[in-house]
Write a protein that holds these residues in place. Sequence first.
Motif, PDB file in Angstrom:
ATOM      1  N   SER A  40       0.619  -1.194   0.106  1.00 17.45           N
ATOM      2  CA  SER A  40      -0.033  -0.164   0.098  1.00 17.45           C
ATOM      3  C   SER A  40       0.794   1.143   0.053  1.00 17.45           C
ATOM      4  O   SER A  40       2.164   0.879   0.600  1.00 17.45           O
ATOM      5  CB  SER A  40      -0.523  -0.237   0.937  1.00 17.45           C
ATOM      6  N   LEU A  41       0.556   2.266  -1.099  1.00 18.00           N
ATOM      7  CA  LEU A  41       1.240   4.131  -1.282  1.00 18.00           C
ATOM      8  C   LEU A  41       0.699   4.393   0.039  1.00 18.00           C
ATOM      9  O   LEU A  41      -0.236   4.835   0.362  1.00 18.00           O
ATOM     10  CB  LEU A  41       0.746   4.451  -2.377  1.00 18.00           C
ATOM     11  N   SER A  42       1.531   5.020   0.691  1.00 25.48           N
ATOM     12  CA  SER A  42       1.985   6.162   1.730  1.00 25.48           C
ATOM     13  C   SER A  42       0.978   6.986   1.040  1.00 25.48           C
ATOM     14  O   SER A  42       0.655   7.532   0.050  1.00 25.48           O
ATOM     15  CB  SER A  42       3.026   6.690   1.903  1.00 25.48           C
ATOM     16  N   VAL A  43      -0.060   7.617   2.025  1.00 30.78           N
ATOM     17  CA  VAL A  43      -0.397   9.107   1.272  1.00 30.78           C
ATOM     18  C   VAL A  43      -0.048  10.342   0.953  1.00 30.78           C
ATOM     19  O   VAL A  43       0.269  11.016   0.116  1.00 30.78           O
ATOM     20  CB  VAL A  43      -1.419   9.716   2.533  1.00 30.78           C
ATOM     21  N   ASP A  44       1.955  10.128   1.229  1.00 30.13           N
ATOM     22  CA  ASP A  44       2.471  11.195   1.245  1.00 30.13           C
ATOM     23  C   ASP A  44       3.616  10.949  -0.266  1.00 30.13           C
ATOM     24  O   ASP A  44       4.197  11.377  -0.314  1.00 30.13           O
ATOM     25  CB  ASP A  44       3.543  11.305   2.200  1.00 30.13           C
ATOM     26  N   ALA A  45       3.319   9.326  -0.939  1.00 26.58           N
ATOM     27  CA  ALA A  45       3.760   8.942  -1.781  1.00 26.58           C
ATOM     28  C   ALA A  45       4.080  10.254  -3.386  1.00 26.58           C
ATOM     29  O   ALA A  45       3.173  10.922  -2.578  1.00 26.58           O
ATOM     30  CB  ALA A  45       3.374   8.094  -2.153  1.00 26.58           C
ATOM     31  N   THR A  46       5.342  10.457  -3.293  1.00 29.11           N
ATOM     32  CA  THR A  46       4.890  11.258  -5.060  1.00 29.11           C
ATOM     33  C   THR A  46       5.244  10.521  -5.896  1.00 29.11           C
ATOM     34  O   THR A  46       4.382  10.955  -7.435  1.00 29.11           O
ATOM     35  CB  THR A  46       6.367  12.351  -4.946  1.00 29.11           C
ATOM     36  N   ILE A  47       7.074   9.956  -6.584  1.00 30.52           N
ATOM     37  CA  ILE A  47       7.044   8.845  -7.481  1.00 30.52           C
ATOM     38  C   ILE A  47       7.887   7.372  -6.874  1.00 30.52           C
ATOM     39  O   ILE A  47       7.883   7.645  -6.066  1.00 30.52           O
ATOM     40  CB  ILE A  47       7.999  10.303  -7.982  1.00 30.52           C
ATOM     41  N   ILE A  48       7.289   6.454  -7.165  1.00 30.50           N
ATOM     42  CA  ILE A  48       7.655   5.398  -7.840  1.00 30.50           C
ATOM     43  C   ILE A  48       8.505   5.084  -8.562  1.00 30.50           C
ATOM     44  O   ILE A  48       8.654   5.231  -9.362  1.00 30.50           O
ATOM     45  CB  ILE A  48       5.991   4.124  -7.584  1.00 30.50           C
ATOM     46  N   LYS A  49       9.787   4.919  -8.028  1.00 28.56           N
ATOM     47  CA  LYS A  49      10.833   4.629  -8.363  1.00 28.56           C
ATOM     48  C   LYS A  49      11.859   3.408  -8.693  1.00 28.56           C
ATOM     49  O   LYS A  49      11.302   2.783  -7.051  1.00 28.56           O
ATOM     50  CB  LYS A  49      12.346   5.676  -8.630  1.00 28.56           C
ATOM     51  N   ALA A  50      12.294   2.685  -9.283  1.00 24.21           N
ATOM     52  CA  ALA A  50      12.481   1.228  -9.010  1.00 24.21           C
ATOM     53  C   ALA A  50      13.704   1.005 -10.167  1.00 24.21           C
ATOM     54  O   ALA A  50      13.359   0.755 -11.221  1.00 24.21           O
ATOM     55  CB  ALA A  50      11.146   0.393  -9.078  1.00 24.21           C
ATOM     56  N   ILE A  51      14.825  -0.307  -9.379  1.00 26.58           N
ATOM     57  CA  ILE A  51      15.949  -0.811 -10.856  1.00 26.58           C
ATOM     58  C   ILE A  51      15.481  -2.573 -10.066  1.00 26.58           C
ATOM     59  O   ILE A  51      15.417  -2.507  -8.775  1.00 26.58           O
ATOM     60  CB  ILE A  51      17.788  -0.145 -10.100  1.00 26.58           C
ATOM     61  N   ALA A  52      15.900  -2.608 -11.065  1.00 26.77           N
ATOM     62  CA  ALA A  52      16.758  -5.143 -10.971  1.00 26.77           C
ATOM     63  C   ALA A  52      18.101  -4.737 -10.636  1.00 26.77           C
ATOM     64  O   ALA A  52      19.197  -4.171 -11.075  1.00 26.77           O
ATOM     65  CB  ALA A  52      16.037  -5.288 -11.697  1.00 26.77           C
ATOM     66  N   ALA A  53      18.444  -5.814 -10.185  1.00 26.67           N
ATOM     67  CA  ALA A  53      19.651  -6.030  -9.587  1.00 26.67           C
ATOM     68  C   ALA A  53      19.460  -7.825  -9.687  1.00 26.67           C
ATOM     69  O   ALA A  53      19.338  -7.899  -8.814  1.00 26.67           O
ATOM     70  CB  ALA A  53      20.522  -5.180  -8.595  1.00 26.67           C
ATOM     71  N   PHE A  54      21.215  -8.495  -9.475  1.00 24.16           N
ATOM     72  CA  PHE A  54      20.665  -9.395  -9.208  1.00 24.16           C
ATOM     73  C   PHE A  54      22.241  -9.351  -8.871  1.00 24.16           C
ATOM     74  O   PHE A  54      22.886 -10.862  -7.844  1.00 24.16           O
ATOM     75  CB  PHE A  54      21.831 -10.447 -11.048  1.00 24.16           C
ATOM     76  N   THR A  55      23.168  -8.778  -8.481  1.00 22.87           N
ATOM     77  CA  THR A  55      24.336  -8.826  -7.431  1.00 22.87           C
ATOM     78  C   THR A  55      23.819  -8.247  -6.238  1.00 22.87           C
ATOM     79  O   THR A  55      23.107  -6.470  -5.986  1.00 22.87           O
ATOM     80  CB  THR A  55      25.334  -8.278  -7.779  1.00 22.87           C
ATOM     81  N   ALA A  56      24.639  -8.784  -5.001  1.00 22.98           N
ATOM     82  CA  ALA A  56      24.089  -7.870  -4.237  1.00 22.98           C
ATOM     83  C   ALA A  56      24.662  -6.396  -3.536  1.00 22.98           C
ATOM     84  O   ALA A  56      23.892  -5.456  -2.515  1.00 22.98           O
ATOM     85  CB  ALA A  56      25.113  -8.793  -2.608  1.00 22.98           C
ATOM     86  N   ASP A  57      26.444  -6.123  -4.742  1.00 26.34           N
ATOM     87  CA  ASP A  57      26.589  -4.991  -4.457  1.00 26.34           C
ATOM     88  C   ASP A  57      25.943  -3.761  -5.379  1.00 26.34           C
ATOM     89  O   ASP A  57      25.972  -2.707  -5.519  1.00 26.34           O
ATOM     90  CB  ASP A  57      28.156  -4.544  -4.537  1.00 26.34           C
ATOM     91  N   GLY A  58      25.034  -4.302  -6.363  1.00 27.48           N
ATOM     92  CA  GLY A  58      24.173  -3.548  -7.256  1.00 27.48           C
ATOM     93  C   GLY A  58      25.186  -2.579  -8.274  1.00 27.48           C
ATOM     94  O   GLY A  58      24.655  -1.984  -9.140  1.00 27.48           O
ATOM     95  N   SER A  59      26.118  -3.489  -8.291  1.00 27.75           N
ATOM     96  CA  SER A  59      26.719  -3.071  -9.281  1.00 27.75           C
ATOM     97  C   SER A  59      26.510  -3.099 -11.017  1.00 27.75           C
ATOM     98  O   SER A  59      27.039  -3.235 -11.881  1.00 27.75           O
ATOM     99  CB  SER A  59      28.245  -3.787  -9.944  1.00 27.75           C
ATOM    100  N   ASP A  60      25.390  -4.500 -10.908  1.00 24.99           N
ATOM    101  CA  ASP A  60      24.985  -4.361 -12.086  1.00 24.99           C
ATOM    102  C   ASP A  60      23.841  -3.872 -12.224  1.00 24.99           C
ATOM    103  O   ASP A  60      22.694  -4.436 -13.568  1.00 24.99           O
ATOM    104  CB  ASP A  60      24.234  -6.222 -12.912  1.00 24.99           C
TER     105      ASP A  60
END
Length: 297
Positions: A40-60
Amino acid sequence: ENGLTTITPHADNSGASIYYTTDGSTPTVSPTNKYTEPFSLSVDATIIKAIAAFTADGSDASDEAEQTLTQLAPPTFTKNGATLTINKPTKDTDGTDLEGPTAVEVRYNKSDTDPTSSSDPYTSSIAMEEDFNSKIVKARAYKSGYLKSEVASIDIEQCAKPAIINNYDGTVTLSCSTNGATIRYTTSNTTSAPNDPKLTNSTVVGADGSVTLPAGTRSLKARAFKAGLCQSDILTYNLPQFPSPIISNNAGHITITCESGGQIYYSTSESGNLETEYPAEGFDLGTATIVRAYAKH
C-alpha cells in the motif's frame, strides 16, 4: 489492484531482485528498499522509482523505472453562516473519477501553515463560534495511490477592531463597525496591559457602548466577537494620567493645585483610599502630619 501496488520486473531481468522508493529518491540496493510483495502506498508518496539487480552490491543494477502518481483535485469549501464545510474531492486533476478502496482524507489547519498528513483530520463541519480566531483555513486531500492535492484555502472575514472614546468622566464608550458584533473588555489598575479579552475572562459591553471604569483604572483592552467571523484584533488603551498635584503649606493652611478641569482628592492619613474631594478654598492641616493627593478628570 485492490489498493496495492505491484512492481513487475522486465523479462530480461527475470530472477533479479527489485528495489524501490516512493518519495522520488533514487533507490539503492538495500534490504529496506527491497520489493517482496504488493504494498500500500503512503498518502505522502510522490513518485515510484525502481531498479533491478542480480548482485548484492548493485554493480549490475538496471536503469531506473519510474511512475508519477496522478494528483488529487484539491478540496473545496462551503461556508453557511457560522458553519464551514470542507468538501472532499471525488476526481483527480484530470477530471477522472477516483479509483481504489481507500477513502480520501482531508487534513486542515486553522492558520496560514500548509497542512501535512499529520495535521488535524477533517471529520465534520467546523463550527465558527464567537471565539473563532483564524483569518484563514487551509486544507489538503490525501488518498493512497494518488499524489496529495494542492493546498486549498479560504479567507475568513475578521471583526473590526473596537474604537474607544474617553468621556473624561470615569467612563469610556466602545464601538465596533462590524454589525452585530459583541465587544468584551478587561481592565487593569497598572500601566501593564490587562489580560487579553476572551469569552471567559471579560465583561460584555452594553448596547450603548458605555463602560464605567473601576476606580484606579489605568489601561483597558477590548475585542469584538461575532459567530461566523474571526474575532477582532485587540484594542489596547492606556488612560492619560494627570501630573501629580502640587501641595502648598502656608502656616498650616493647605492648598492643592492641578491642571485646569481636574478634580483633586486627598487624605491626611498615611494609608487608605483618597476619597475626600479637595475644597476650592483649601483646608487647615490641624494635627495631621501628611497630605496625599491625586487628580483626575
